[in-house]
Design a protein around this motif. Structure first.
Motif, PDB file in Angstrom:
ATOM      1  N   HIS A   1       0.839  -1.310   0.177  1.00 11.75           N
ATOM      2  CA  HIS A   1      -0.171   0.259  -0.091  1.00 11.75           C
ATOM      3  C   HIS A   1       1.097   1.330   0.016  1.00 11.75           C
ATOM      4  CE1 HIS A   1      -2.556   2.907   0.949  1.00 11.75           C
ATOM      5  NE2 HIS A   1      -3.434   2.497   0.925  1.00 11.75           N
ATOM      6  N   PRO A   2       0.768   2.341  -0.717  1.00  7.68           N
ATOM      7  CA  PRO A   2       1.369   3.311  -0.759  1.00  7.68           C
ATOM      8  C   PRO A   2       1.476   4.049   0.812  1.00  7.68           C
ATOM      9  CG  PRO A   2      -0.307   3.368  -2.576  1.00  7.68           C
ATOM     10  CD  PRO A   2      -0.602   2.510  -2.057  1.00  7.68           C
ATOM     11  N   GLU A   3       0.887   4.443   1.236  1.00  9.41           N
ATOM     12  CA  GLU A   3       1.562   5.146   2.816  1.00  9.41           C
ATOM     13  C   GLU A   3       2.481   3.929   3.734  1.00  9.41           C
ATOM     14  OE1 GLU A   3      -1.077   4.684   7.119  1.00  9.41           O
ATOM     15  OE2 GLU A   3      -2.262   5.413   5.343  1.00  9.41           O
ATOM     16  N   ASN A   4       2.056   2.704   3.168  1.00  6.07           N
ATOM     17  CA  ASN A   4       3.141   1.675   4.099  1.00  6.07           C
ATOM     18  C   ASN A   4       4.494   1.672   3.070  1.00  6.07           C
ATOM     19  OD1 ASN A   4       1.638   0.577   6.592  1.00  6.07           O
ATOM     20  ND2 ASN A   4       1.134  -0.772   4.563  1.00  6.07           N
ATOM     21  N   VAL A   5       4.330   2.082   1.804  1.00  3.43           N
ATOM     22  CA  VAL A   5       5.608   1.812   1.178  1.00  3.43           C
ATOM     23  C   VAL A   5       6.628   3.566   1.230  1.00  3.43           C
ATOM     24  CG1 VAL A   5       7.033   2.876  -1.059  1.00  3.43           C
ATOM     25  CG2 VAL A   5       5.099   0.686  -1.049  1.00  3.43           C
ATOM     26  N   GLY A   6       5.665   4.544   2.208  1.00  2.00           N
ATOM     27  CA  GLY A   6       6.344   5.880   2.592  1.00  2.00           C
ATOM     28  C   GLY A   6       6.534   5.680   3.533  1.00  2.00           C
ATOM     29  N   ARG A   7       6.328   4.938   4.518  1.00  2.00           N
ATOM     30  CA  ARG A   7       6.585   4.856   6.068  1.00  2.00           C
ATOM     31  C   ARG A   7       7.808   3.988   5.595  1.00  2.00           C
ATOM     32  NH1 ARG A   7       3.367   5.721   9.899  1.00  2.00           N
ATOM     33  NH2 ARG A   7       4.444   4.023  11.348  1.00  2.00           N
ATOM     34  N   MET A   8       7.988   2.783   4.954  1.00  2.32           N
ATOM     35  CA  MET A   8       9.119   2.483   4.455  1.00  2.32           C
ATOM     36  C   MET A   8      10.735   3.196   4.645  1.00  2.32           C
ATOM     37  SD  MET A   8       8.510  -1.366   3.604  1.00  2.32           S
ATOM     38  CE  MET A   8       8.516  -1.095   2.019  1.00  2.32           C
TER      39      MET A   8
ATOM     40  N   GLN B   1       7.144  -5.140   7.030  1.00  2.00           N
ATOM     41  CA  GLN B   1       8.375  -5.672   6.313  1.00  2.00           C
ATOM     42  C   GLN B   1       7.876  -6.479   5.115  1.00  2.00           C
ATOM     43  OE1 GLN B   1      11.194  -3.958   5.958  1.00  2.00           O
ATOM     44  NE2 GLN B   1      11.943  -2.761   8.317  1.00  2.00           N
ATOM     45  N   PRO B   2       8.239  -6.234   4.293  1.00  2.00           N
ATOM     46  CA  PRO B   2       7.710  -6.952   3.072  1.00  2.00           C
ATOM     47  C   PRO B   2       8.446  -7.934   3.497  1.00  2.00           C
ATOM     48  CG  PRO B   2       8.431  -4.886   2.041  1.00  2.00           C
ATOM     49  CD  PRO B   2       8.983  -4.891   3.635  1.00  2.00           C
TER      50      PRO B   2
END
Length: 148
Positions: free
Chosen positions: A124-131, A139-140
């Protein structure tokens, strides 16, 4: 620096024991068994293997696993409806959308539809941004496992 041989099977067993203990603690403290729901659209042989391995790993550590197998011609609306249903279910703790999706489906729309709290692949874009910010919610799993 000298080379060091990594025993992947031994390391995996240690990691799975740690996860099994954490899952047991989660169950004891929350009264619920963690559950991962995977969505597989179509019949990609590599995806079939990946999902089978994920489900077997869940079983080894005490996580409940459900597979939602959809035909390759599933519509965008039907796939989105399933994702919405999984998002709303209190029994589902994690959602994995197996990629790639058939070409007629909008992958970004599907991944954006997964709740940020259940997005175990962190797509999800929000989770990518948080990473990117160094504040990951999840974490993937594959890259994280390789790094560890």
């Amino acid at each position: 620096m000298t080379a060091r041989l990594l025993d992947g099977k031994k390391l995996a067993a240690v990691m799975q024991a740690e996860i099994r203990d954490a899952v047991a603690d989660f169950i004891e403290n929350n009264g619920a068994v963690p559950r991962l729901d995977a969505v597989l659209v179509g019949e990609n042989p590599a995806s079939e293997v990946y999902i089978r391995n994920k489900r077997e790993a869940c079983g080894r550590v005490g996580i409940e696993s459900h597979l939602h197998r959809l035909p390759a011609d599933t519509s965008q609306d039907d796939l989105s409806a399933l994702v919405t249903k999984l998002n709303k279910s209190q029994d589902v703790h994690g959602i994995l959308i197996q990629l790639p999706l058939p070409k007629h489906l909008n992958e970004a729309r599907v991944l954006e539809g997964v709740s940020v709290w259940k997005d175990v692949d962190a797509f999800h874009p929000e989770n990518v941004g948080r990473m990117v910010q160094g504040r990951p919610r999840f974490q993937p799993c594959t890259p994280s496992g390789i790094q560890e």
